[in-house]
Design an enzyme around this catalytic site. Structure first.
Site, short mmCIF file in Angstrom:
data_model
loop_
_atom_site.label_atom_id
_atom_site.label_comp_id
_atom_site.label_asym_id
_atom_site.label_seq_id
_atom_site.Cartn_x
_atom_site.Cartn_y
_atom_site.Cartn_z
N HIS A 1 0.87 -1.19 0.08
CA HIS A 1 -0.11 0.05 0.00
C HIS A 1 0.69 1.35 0.12
O HIS A 1 0.49 2.28 0.24
CB HIS A 1 -0.82 0.17 1.15
CG HIS A 1 -1.90 -1.17 1.13
ND1 HIS A 1 -2.47 -1.64 2.41
CD2 HIS A 1 -2.18 -2.11 0.08
CE1 HIS A 1 -3.52 -2.42 1.97
NE2 HIS A 1 -3.24 -2.84 0.70
N TYR A 2 2.14 1.16 -0.45
CA TYR A 2 2.93 2.39 -0.51
C TYR A 2 2.31 3.49 -1.29
O TYR A 2 1.33 3.31 -2.17
CB TYR A 2 4.32 2.16 -1.18
CG TYR A 2 4.27 1.33 -2.54
CD1 TYR A 2 4.21 1.83 -3.47
CD2 TYR A 2 4.27 -0.07 -2.79
CE1 TYR A 2 3.85 1.38 -4.95
CE2 TYR A 2 4.08 -0.59 -3.79
CZ TYR A 2 4.11 -0.15 -5.06
OH TYR A 2 3.81 -0.44 -6.34
#
Ligand SMILES: Cc1cc2nc3c(=O)[nH]c(=O)nc-3n(C[C@H](O)[C@H](O)[C@H](O)COP(=O)(O)OP(=O)(O)OC[C@H]3O[C@@H](n4cnc5c(N)ncnc54)[C@H](O)[C@@H]3O)c2cc1C
Ligand SMILES: *[C@@H]1O[C@H](CO)[C@@H](O)[C@H](O)[C@H]1NC(C)=O
Ligand SMILES: *[C@@H]1O[C@H](CO)[C@@H](O)[C@H](O)[C@H]1NC(C)=O
Ligand SMILES: *[C@@H]1O[C@H](CO)[C@@H](O)[C@H](O)[C@H]1NC(C)=O
Ligand SMILES: *[C@@H]1O[C@H](CO)[C@@H](O)[C@H](O)[C@H]1NC(C)=O
Length: 584
Positions: free
Chosen positions: A518-519
């Site tokens: 989920h960067y």
């Protein structure tokens, strides 16, 4: 002749079945050829197509596809995607193949691996549909407070999520491992039970998924079908290298892009004169990377690489974050069915609890895997981050047959923290857009992130002790011993020994950290773009994707990334056309 007719009939029946099972959603059917507006990049003619597009969108990903579809309802759109087509690729479309794309490290893979300087192995999408083609499919919205903080119009947000959901989102058939987590969470006090809902609410819930009940993946690429085909040109294997600016005026103006096609030939796409725009939807790595290579970024960084400065901005590539994920393997008496994420516990402490199980219903360990925690995809949580390498992941895959299949019999409970508050940066290592820049996330450098992880592990421990989970793990001492013997080789994390000792859980958090992919960040609102996602100080250029987020939305981001593509498309049409944008 007869056999040919039979064949056609069979195909028709097959299509019909698939259609019937699709809950009436408008999408491209499994096995269907890709739509005619999707072409190879080499079909582009720089001369003939010069000045014929109102919008050039860079990146056919999770945000880019809904945005392109929406803008094409009224304007000519060129969508450039560096990857290939997801259609007809079973590695992408089947739930049970989730780990396959992520294992494939070849240049034609829909997933491009990268390792942050933290030592965590990670992945970027490289395919039409972007992350929605390789992700775990869980679909859940952001909270109204997140929407407020983003400065979004709540009504338009509430129209944009359902626009996505009607087309590609399903309610899951809940898998046994997921219902075990649901019951365990409730017994451990992560309550109330909120049932099946897309909403972000405290307690335990079952969210949506882009996998249909047959395990077939629907993706952001399917949202292109909502566009106007005559206005939409989608090019595959079109790698944009640089944004082209007109620097004659008061401030630089984006007028087009340079891209390479599948055979390495360069093309220039130029916007129609006037109100046209270039929009970057290249993702949290791709968008800041492309801005830097195009001359927008910290001056020292650009000078170091001899990139002509179009506009200095010290914030490009800064504020990169990745939400750390930590997990516990829970051995069970019987095999558990494979499942990706369906259930989530949303705690008030900013920790989210989810679960996943791999494939273990075979005595042949080579086919067994640990789902989203598979070591062969880089989730090497049994090795401290700095010692992980792609070679170690490949070695694991080669030696898997030496593991007893009991090592795969069980499931994972994982925790992800919100935010996070820890940030890092993205910098160049060369001038090649196709290779990865250097990325640092600094996991747990902020003490509050570490506190949330400790809380998460303690919550998982509570869940483990609930009667629902205990009834699955049982007291099979022998298999537990085998597993404990195997756990290092199988790369499995068991619960840390001293869960009442905060320091030892903190160490566990740091040592076993992996990514949940989920960067985000690198082009923050207020720093690189304004609240309408226009790049500050430049005309005709926006960034609309996860790179603009300071915090990851909801428990998992894809719903909000897709919503944002649709939302911004409608907003831009309304701003340009007023009432004439009604009904898009
Ligand atoms: C393995 C994995 C599992 C995940 N699981 C979940 C989950 O279960 N639920 C959830 O909500 N989220 C999940 N996520 C996260 C979610 O999928 C991503 O946050 C989201 O897809 C990011 O969207 P984006 O539009 O910002 O970028 P992307 O979807 O990555 O889109 C960027 C696109 O731009 C293209 N591109 C980049 N540079 C260029 C260039 N120079 N020229 C042309 N094209 C370019 C890329 O090929 C890509 O298609 C997961 C992600 C991964 C990787
Ligand atoms: C699917 O993945 C396998 C293993 O990496 C690979 O050999 C195969 O070519 C892939 N299939 C497609 C259609 O890309
Ligand atoms: C949008 O929908 C959510 C529920 O999904 C609701 O809580 C929120 O109040 C709505 N916002 C507006 C502005 O109506
Ligand atoms: C665990 O490993 C030890 C030492 O390698 C060995 O003696 C023992 O038999 C193993 N136990 C099981 C249950 O496999
Ligand atoms: C943790 O708990 C165990 C047993 O419950 C106890 O023996 C130990 O002393 C405790 N450790 C700390 C640091 O409190």
């Amino acid at each position: 002749m007869a056999s040919k007719n039979q064949h056609i009939l069979l195909q028709f029946v097959l299509l019909l079945c698939i259609f019937c099972s699709s809950q009436g959603k408008e999408f491209i059917k499994p096995g269907q050829r890709r739509p005619s507006y999707i072409k190879r990049a080499s079909s582009f003619s720089s001369a003939e197509e010069r000045g014929s597009y109102d919008y050039i969108i860079v990146g056919g990903g999770t945000a880019g596809c809904p945005l392109a579809a929406t803008l094409s309802r009224r304007f000519k759109v060129l969508l450039l995607e560096r990857g290939g087509s997801p259609y007809g690729n079973r590695n992408i479309s089947r739930l049970q193949n989730f780990h396959i794309s992520l294992t494939d490290t070849s240049p034609s893979s829909p997933s491009q691996p990268f390792i942050s300087t933290d030592g965590v192995i990670n992945a970027r999408a490289r395919v039409l549909g972007g992350g929605s083609c390789i992700n775990a499919g869980f679909y859940t919205r952001a909270s109204p407070s997140y929407v407020n903080a983003a400065g979004w119009d709540g009504n338009l947000v509430n129209e944009s999520y359902p626009w996505v959901e009607r087309r590609i989102v399903f309610w899951p058939k809940i898998a046994p491992w997921q219902s075990a987590l649901r019951d365990g969470l409730l017994e451990a006090g992560v309550s109330p039970f909120n049932g099946y809902t897309y909403d972000h609410v405290y307690g335990t819930k079952v969210g949506g998924t882009i996998f249909d009940p047959k395990g077939f993946r629907h993706t952001a690429a399917d949202l292109l079908a909502a566009g106007k085909p005559q206005n939409l040109r989608v090019l595959l294997h079109a790698t944009v290298q640089k944004i082209v600016f007109d620097t004659q005026g008061r401030r630089p103006k984006a007028v087009g892009v340079l891209f390479k096609d599948e055979s390495g030939r360069q093309h220039e796409a130029v916007l129609r004169d006037g109100a046209g725009e270039v929009i970057l939807t290249s993702g949290a790595i791709g968008s800041p990377h492309l801005l830097l290579l195009s001359g927008i970024g910290p001056e020292s960084e650009l000078e170091k690489w001899k990139i002509p400065v179009v506009l200095p901005n010290q914030h490009v590539g800064k504020g990169m974050s990745d939400n750390p994920m930590n997990s516990i393997f829970i051995p069970t008496k019987r095999p558990v069915r494979q499942s990706l994420i369906q259930t989530v516990g949303i705690t008030k402490m900013g920790t989210f609890i989810e679960a996943s199980s791999g494939f273990s219903q075979s005595s042949d360990s080579i086919r067994c895997h640990h789902g989203i925690m598979s070591a062969e995809i880089g989730q090497l949580s049994g090795i401290p981050p700095k010692e992980r390498t792609l070679e170690a992941a490949q070695k694991y895959a080669r030696n898997k047959q030496d593991l007893p299949w009991e090592a795969f019999r069980g499931g994972f409970i994982l925790e992800k923290i919100e935010g996070p508050l820890s940030t890092g940066e993205l910098t160049l290592v060369n001038k090649d857009i196709s290779s990865n820049p250097s990325v640092t996330f600094n996991y747990f450098s902020h003490p509050r992130d570490l506190k949330k992880c400790v809380y998460g592990i303690r919550t998982i421990e509570k869940v483990l002790r609930t009667k629902h989970i205990v009834s699955l793990t049982g007291d099979d001492e022998y298999s537990m011993k085998v597993l404990l013997n195997m756990s290092v080789k199988a790369n499995l994390n068991m619960i840390p020994k001293h869960t009442n000792d905060t320091a030892s859980i903190e160490q566990f958090c740091r040592d076993t950290v992996v990514t949940i992919w989920h960067y985000h960040g690198g082009c923050h609102v207020g720093k690189v773009v304004d609240r309408d996602y226009r790049v500050l100080g430049v005309a005709g250029l926006r960034v609309i994707d996860g790179s603009t987020f300071v915090n990851s939305p909801g428990t998992n981001p894809q719903a909000t990334v897709m919503m944002m593509g649709r939302y911004m498309g409608v907003k831009m049409l309304r701003e340009r056309l007023g009432r004439a944008a009604d009904g898009v």
